[in-house]
Scaffold this motif. Structure first.
Motif, PDB file in Angstrom:
ATOM      1  N   ASN A 281      33.679  18.259  -7.231  1.00 44.45           N
ATOM      2  CA  ASN A 281      34.319  17.950  -8.512  1.00 44.45           C
ATOM      3  C   ASN A 281      33.554  18.560  -9.680  1.00 44.45           C
ATOM      4  O   ASN A 281      34.162  18.999 -10.667  1.00 44.45           O
ATOM      5  CB  ASN A 281      34.432  16.436  -8.680  1.00 44.45           C
ATOM      6  CG  ASN A 281      35.408  15.816  -7.690  1.00 44.45           C
ATOM      7  OD1 ASN A 281      36.325  16.487  -7.227  1.00 44.45           O
ATOM      8  ND2 ASN A 281      35.209  14.551  -7.352  1.00 44.45           N
ATOM      9  N   LYS A 282      32.215  18.577  -9.570  1.00 43.63           N
ATOM     10  CA  LYS A 282      31.414  19.212 -10.622  1.00 43.63           C
ATOM     11  C   LYS A 282      31.706  20.704 -10.707  1.00 43.63           C
ATOM     12  O   LYS A 282      31.777  21.280 -11.787  1.00 43.63           O
ATOM     13  CB  LYS A 282      29.925  18.993 -10.356  1.00 43.63           C
ATOM     14  CG  LYS A 282      29.431  17.602 -10.688  1.00 43.63           C
ATOM     15  CD  LYS A 282      27.927  17.506 -10.445  1.00 43.63           C
ATOM     16  CE  LYS A 282      27.390  16.121 -10.754  1.00 43.63           C
ATOM     17  NZ  LYS A 282      25.931  16.035 -10.498  1.00 43.63           N
ATOM     18  N   ALA A 283      31.842  21.330  -9.542  1.00 40.08           N
ATOM     19  CA  ALA A 283      32.100  22.781  -9.517  1.00 40.08           C
ATOM     20  C   ALA A 283      33.437  23.088 -10.171  1.00 40.08           C
ATOM     21  O   ALA A 283      33.559  24.029 -10.973  1.00 40.08           O
ATOM     22  CB  ALA A 283      32.071  23.292  -8.076  1.00 40.08           C
ATOM     23  N   GLY A 284      34.482  22.298  -9.845  1.00 34.30           N
ATOM     24  CA  GLY A 284      35.780  22.505 -10.460  1.00 34.30           C
ATOM     25  C   GLY A 284      36.499  23.744  -9.956  1.00 34.30           C
ATOM     26  O   GLY A 284      37.594  23.682  -9.429  1.00 34.30           O
ATOM     27  N   ARG A 285      35.877  24.893 -10.117  1.00 36.15           N
ATOM     28  CA  ARG A 285      36.452  26.164  -9.673  1.00 36.15           C
ATOM     29  C   ARG A 285      35.444  26.861  -8.767  1.00 36.15           C
ATOM     30  O   ARG A 285      34.281  26.989  -9.123  1.00 36.15           O
ATOM     31  CB  ARG A 285      36.804  27.037 -10.872  1.00 36.15           C
ATOM     32  CG  ARG A 285      37.493  28.342 -10.498  1.00 36.15           C
ATOM     33  CD  ARG A 285      37.985  29.086 -11.742  1.00 36.15           C
ATOM     34  NE  ARG A 285      39.258  28.551 -12.220  1.00 36.15           N
ATOM     35  CZ  ARG A 285      39.423  27.789 -13.285  1.00 36.15           C
ATOM     36  NH1 ARG A 285      38.359  27.455 -14.003  1.00 36.15           N
ATOM     37  NH2 ARG A 285      40.606  27.344 -13.658  1.00 36.15           N
ATOM     38  N   LEU A 286      35.864  27.286  -7.580  1.00 28.86           N
ATOM     39  CA  LEU A 286      34.989  27.888  -6.579  1.00 28.86           C
ATOM     40  C   LEU A 286      35.351  29.358  -6.378  1.00 28.86           C
ATOM     41  O   LEU A 286      36.485  29.772  -6.681  1.00 28.86           O
ATOM     42  CB  LEU A 286      35.113  27.133  -5.248  1.00 28.86           C
ATOM     43  CG  LEU A 286      34.677  25.663  -5.295  1.00 28.86           C
ATOM     44  CD1 LEU A 286      35.019  24.969  -3.992  1.00 28.86           C
ATOM     45  CD2 LEU A 286      33.185  25.547  -5.578  1.00 28.86           C
ATOM     46  N   PRO A 287      34.412  30.169  -5.844  1.00 27.63           N
ATOM     47  CA  PRO A 287      34.689  31.600  -5.627  1.00 27.63           C
ATOM     48  C   PRO A 287      35.822  31.797  -4.628  1.00 27.63           C
ATOM     49  O   PRO A 287      35.865  31.151  -3.587  1.00 27.63           O
ATOM     50  CB  PRO A 287      33.358  32.132  -5.067  1.00 27.63           C
ATOM     51  CG  PRO A 287      32.334  31.125  -5.464  1.00 27.63           C
ATOM     52  CD  PRO A 287      33.034  29.806  -5.498  1.00 27.63           C
TER      53      PRO A 287
END
Length: 310
Positions: A281-287
């Protein structure tokens, strides 16, 4: 040490004054040229004064000695406190240096992993280029075979026309030559069919080779982006000792821009699973790859999250 020096000077001065008083009193009593005869009533106060002054000197000297002892004790305590603070500072510096060393080791490991992944991608690219060159060579050979087939057909037609013109002069020979020409034509048709079949097989093999190359490239890209996603989650994972040796399997769904649309835990330690979902959830957007066939393979992936300890 500065405090000790400041205290020593007053002590010395005070002791000197008292010693001087004692010497003066002694000289006043012992070194008269001619002892004066004094009544007994007058000698008693002098002795009493000397005794009182001596007691005051002793008391003052004892007081100074106690002050000096207190000062030395306080100085020792202050020095011990400074030593403890210095030791604590050295310990903190040593801990920070060790932490920096561990971070440097981790950075080098990540850097080596990136180099390895890049080398693998380069190797895959080189292999793809080699296979592409091989396919192009097969295409050139197919075109050459097609040109040779057409040339052979043209030559056969010219030969047949010559035989048909000659057959007009002599029908029997023409019949025989026609039979021979028919035989050859059938053989040539069979040869042409064989060549066409070979060409079709070569084209099919070429298509299979291209598909296999792309499949391997897609697998390589998926592995690379999966490693990048796992690394992004690990960087945001908050760990403690209760999580050591434990793991969690998480299902993650991604949009085309890498936005996490949903995540759910499949199995594993509950504490690790909660930490993993928090990190996602912290990342939000991943590679995620911009290539459609690569994204199709990784739009929904299962990841194993295992806490890392320094």
């Amino acid at each position: 040490m500065a405090i000790k020096s400041e205290l020593t000077l007053p002590v010395v001065i005070s002791a000197g004054i008292h010693i001087g008083v004692i010497v003066a009193l002694a000289l006043g009593i012992s070194f008269d040229d001619k002892p004066k005869h004094m009544p007994m009533a007058q000698s008693a106060p002098v002795v009493q004064a000397v005794v009182v002054d001596q007691q005051r000197i002793n008391d003052h000297a004892e007081k100074l000695k106690k002050q000096r002892a207190d000062t030395q004790r306080k100085e020792k305590e202050r020095q011990a406190d400074l030593d403890r603070q210095a030791k604590k500072a050295r310990d903190e510096v040593r801990k920070e240096q060790n932490r920096i060393k561990q971070l440097e080791i981790q950075r080098k490991q990540k850097e080596q992993e990136t180099i390895t992944a890049n080398n693998a991608a380069k190797a895959a690219k080189q292999k793809e280029l080699a296979e592409k060159a091989k396919a192009e060579k097969a295409t050139a050979q197919r075109k050459q075979q097609e040109a040779e087939r057409k040339a052979a057909e043209q030559k056969a037609d010219e030969k047949r026309k010559r035989e048909e013109a000659a057959a007009a002069k002599k029908r029997e020979d023409d019949r025989k030559r026609k039979e021979e020409a028919e035989r050859k034509r059938k053989a040539e048709d069979a040869e042409r069919q064989r060549q066409e079949n070979e060409m079709a097989e070569a084209m099919a093999a070429e298509q299979v080779a291209l598909s296999a190359t792309r499949g391997r490239q897609v697998v390589s890209e998926v592995n690379k982006y999966t490693a990048m996603i796992t690394s992004a989650i690990q960087r945001r994972l908050i760990v403690d000792e209760s999580m050591r040796g434990k793991s969690c399997v998480v299902n993650v769904r991604l949009a085309k821009d890498g936005f996490v649309t949903s995540s759910k835990t499949l199995s594993g330690d509950p504490v690790v699973c909660r930490a993993a979902k928090t990190a996602i959830n912290k990342a939000g957007r991943l590679p995620v790859s911009s290539e459609a066939d690569v994204y199709e393979k990784m739009k929904e992936i299962n990841l194993t999250v295992s806490p890392e300890f320094n």
